[in-house]
Design an enzyme around this catalytic site. Structure first.
Site, short mmCIF file in Angstrom:
data_model
loop_
_atom_site.label_atom_id
_atom_site.label_comp_id
_atom_site.label_asym_id
_atom_site.label_seq_id
_atom_site.Cartn_x
_atom_site.Cartn_y
_atom_site.Cartn_z
N ASN A 11 44.78 -18.74 44.86
CA ASN A 11 45.83 -19.70 44.05
C ASN A 11 46.21 -19.01 42.95
O ASN A 11 45.51 -18.71 42.15
CB ASN A 11 44.74 -20.67 43.82
CG ASN A 11 45.30 -22.00 43.49
OD1 ASN A 11 44.53 -22.88 42.76
ND2 ASN A 11 46.51 -22.53 43.87
N ASN A 62 52.57 -27.26 37.62
CA ASN A 62 52.80 -26.95 39.00
C ASN A 62 54.21 -26.26 39.44
O ASN A 62 55.14 -26.59 38.64
CB ASN A 62 52.64 -28.25 40.05
CG ASN A 62 51.21 -28.83 40.22
OD1 ASN A 62 50.23 -28.03 40.25
ND2 ASN A 62 51.30 -29.97 39.68
N CYS A 71 43.01 -27.72 36.48
CA CYS A 71 42.85 -26.81 37.60
C CYS A 71 41.96 -25.92 37.63
O CYS A 71 41.63 -25.09 36.49
CB CYS A 71 44.32 -25.91 37.27
SG CYS A 71 44.67 -24.60 38.80
N GLY A 72 41.06 -25.94 38.60
CA GLY A 72 40.02 -25.23 38.68
C GLY A 72 40.10 -23.75 38.85
O GLY A 72 39.53 -22.94 37.98
N ASN A 73 40.83 -23.42 39.71
CA ASN A 73 41.13 -21.91 39.82
C ASN A 73 41.64 -21.42 38.88
O ASN A 73 41.43 -20.08 38.23
CB ASN A 73 41.77 -21.64 41.17
CG ASN A 73 41.10 -21.65 42.39
OD1 ASN A 73 39.79 -21.33 42.64
ND2 ASN A 73 41.40 -22.33 43.45
N HIS A 162 41.94 -36.47 44.23
CA HIS A 162 41.82 -35.57 45.41
C HIS A 162 41.28 -36.69 46.35
O HIS A 162 40.47 -37.45 45.99
CB HIS A 162 40.35 -34.70 45.08
CG HIS A 162 40.80 -33.31 44.54
ND1 HIS A 162 41.51 -32.34 45.07
CD2 HIS A 162 40.90 -32.96 43.21
CE1 HIS A 162 41.91 -31.35 44.27
NE2 HIS A 162 41.28 -31.71 43.11
N GLU A 211 48.09 -29.20 47.97
CA GLU A 211 48.06 -29.59 46.72
C GLU A 211 49.43 -30.26 46.16
O GLU A 211 50.30 -30.27 46.62
CB GLU A 211 48.06 -28.50 45.84
CG GLU A 211 46.70 -27.74 45.72
CD GLU A 211 46.52 -26.91 44.29
OE1 GLU A 211 47.02 -27.16 43.26
OE2 GLU A 211 46.05 -25.64 44.72
N ARG A 212 48.97 -31.20 45.15
CA ARG A 212 49.87 -32.24 44.71
C ARG A 212 50.69 -31.37 43.83
O ARG A 212 50.06 -30.53 42.95
CB ARG A 212 49.17 -33.35 43.78
CG ARG A 212 50.18 -33.89 42.87
CD ARG A 212 49.62 -34.88 42.04
NE ARG A 212 48.62 -34.31 40.95
CZ ARG A 212 48.17 -35.05 39.88
NH1 ARG A 212 48.32 -36.51 39.97
NH2 ARG A 212 47.48 -34.29 38.99
N CYS A 220 42.09 -24.33 46.34
CA CYS A 220 42.25 -25.21 44.99
C CYS A 220 40.71 -25.46 44.44
O CYS A 220 39.80 -26.01 45.40
CB CYS A 220 42.83 -26.56 45.61
SG CYS A 220 42.71 -27.65 44.46
N GLY A 221 40.64 -25.22 43.30
CA GLY A 221 39.16 -25.03 42.62
C GLY A 221 38.77 -26.39 42.45
O GLY A 221 37.48 -26.84 42.92
N THR A 222 39.36 -27.49 41.83
CA THR A 222 39.11 -28.84 41.98
C THR A 222 38.97 -29.39 43.30
O THR A 222 37.77 -30.23 43.23
CB THR A 222 40.00 -29.72 41.12
OG1 THR A 222 41.37 -29.46 41.54
CG2 THR A 222 40.16 -29.19 39.53
N GLY A 223 39.53 -29.13 44.22
CA GLY A 223 39.51 -29.44 45.64
C GLY A 223 38.15 -29.08 46.08
O GLY A 223 37.64 -29.91 46.83
N1 LIG Z 1 48.24 -29.30 41.94
C1 LIG Z 1 46.94 -29.80 41.28
C2 LIG Z 1 46.84 -28.94 40.01
C3 LIG Z 1 46.26 -27.57 40.24
C4 LIG Z 1 44.87 -27.92 40.88
C5 LIG Z 1 44.32 -26.75 41.72
N2 LIG Z 1 45.40 -25.49 41.72
C6 LIG Z 1 43.16 -26.11 41.09
O1 LIG Z 1 42.51 -25.00 41.45
O2 LIG Z 1 42.27 -27.06 40.87
C7 LIG Z 1 47.55 -31.19 40.77
O3 LIG Z 1 48.67 -31.32 40.50
O4 LIG Z 1 46.73 -32.02 40.90
#
Ligand SMILES: N[C@H](CCC[C@H](N)C(=O)O)C(=O)O
Length: 275
Positions: A11, A62, A71-73, A162, A211-212, A220-223
């Site tokens: 990511n 983004n 953004c987690g990552n 999410h 990802e949004r 996706c870290g938060t994912g």
């Molecule tokens: N695209 C995500 C933000 C980045 C999250 C993702 N890259 C992560 O690692 O958490 C959003 O608009 O909610």
């Protein structure tokens, strides 16, 4: 301007520091720098700006130009970036984000950050917080119609919205067709990230993410945090989960008090100067 390319399990983000970037509109710059052919290429840009409430502040925009709350990552890469450049000199510090103050703890070997654990705070389950246009204290296995097909989704706010879809095989998911339709479904007024999750056993899951604002990403870290949390909330796993994505694994610890800790790598690819 000096730009640094970094990634967390693929990511990828373009980093730079902007002492005057507190309120700057980075929409067009993000689109330009993230373009995979005409720019550096990335899932987003991440800007180091000053903070009045934490040791430093992270802004994440983004690839489509939309600013995200967290953004987690990216925050693992951010922690490595600011430590290795002496912007922050502690191995445990605070980062202001639009989703609140996050707290990374670094593993440092020979002056280089090799692993980052981040206190990601607590998820919010109430539909109004996600936000999702229904009334629910917690959104588990909720029926959502997409083009006449009903999908059972579990949604949560993990810094950013999410939505989880549990599947039998993550290699056979409609990532690029169902992903964008759920991302922009009318039920989600601020959009949502979409994670397809295979539960392997009590402490292992596999995740693929749409990802949004960025589309299909390698991780996706938060994912991964949201997927581990909602797998547990659905009674499918314990509280210590290894989350496998294309290029590696994040360890997610979902504490009894609800706090989520994410542990994983961060990598610097190159640094360059652009006019
Ligand atoms: N695209 C995500 C933000 C980045 C999250 C993702 N890259 C992560 O690692 O958490 C959003 O608009 O909610």
């Amino acid at each position: 301007m000096k730009y640094t390319k970094m990634h967390g399990l693929g990511n990828d983000f373009i980093f730079f520091t902007d002492p005057n970037g507190t309120d700057t509109d980075y929409t067009e710059l993000a689109k330009q720098l993230c373009h995979r052919q005409t720019g550096i290429g990335g899932d987003g840009i991440i800007v180091v700006v000053p903070s009045n409430v934490a040791d430093t502040r992270m802004r994440i925009i983004n690839a489509d130009g939309s600013e995200a709350e967290m953004c987690g990552n990216g925050i693992r890469c951010f922690a490595k970036y600011v430590y290795e450049r002496g912007i922050v000199t502690k191995e445990k510090f605070t980062i202001e984000t639009l989703a609140g103050i996050m707290e990374p703890t670094l593993t440092v070997e020979d002056g280089k950050v090799t692993l980052v654990t981040v206190n990601m705070g607590k998820p919010s389950f109430n539909a109004a917080d996600i936000p999702m246009d229904i009334k629910a204290d917690k959104v588990l296995n909720y029926d959502v119609d997409v083009d006449g097909v009903t999908y059972k989704v579990s949604s949560v706010l993990m810094g950013v919205p999410h939505t989880e879809v549990f599947v039998d095989d993550v290699t056979k998911v409609p990532l690029t067709t169902l992903g964008p339709k759920l991302e922009r479904h009318p039920l989600f007024p601020r959009g949502t990230n979409v994670n397809f999750v295979k539960v392997v056993d009590d402490s292992h899951i596999k995740v693929r993410t749409w990802e949004r604002g960025a589309g299909a990403t390698l991780a996706c870290g938060t994912g991964c945090c949201a997927s581990a949390v909602m797998a547990h909330e659905n009674g499918l796993t314990g509280r210590e989960v290894d989350v496998a994505v294309y290029l590696g694994t994040l360890h997610i610890s979902y504490s009894e008090d609800g706090t989520v800790f994410m542990t994983g790598p961060a990598a610097e690819v190159f640094e360059t100067e652009l006019a």
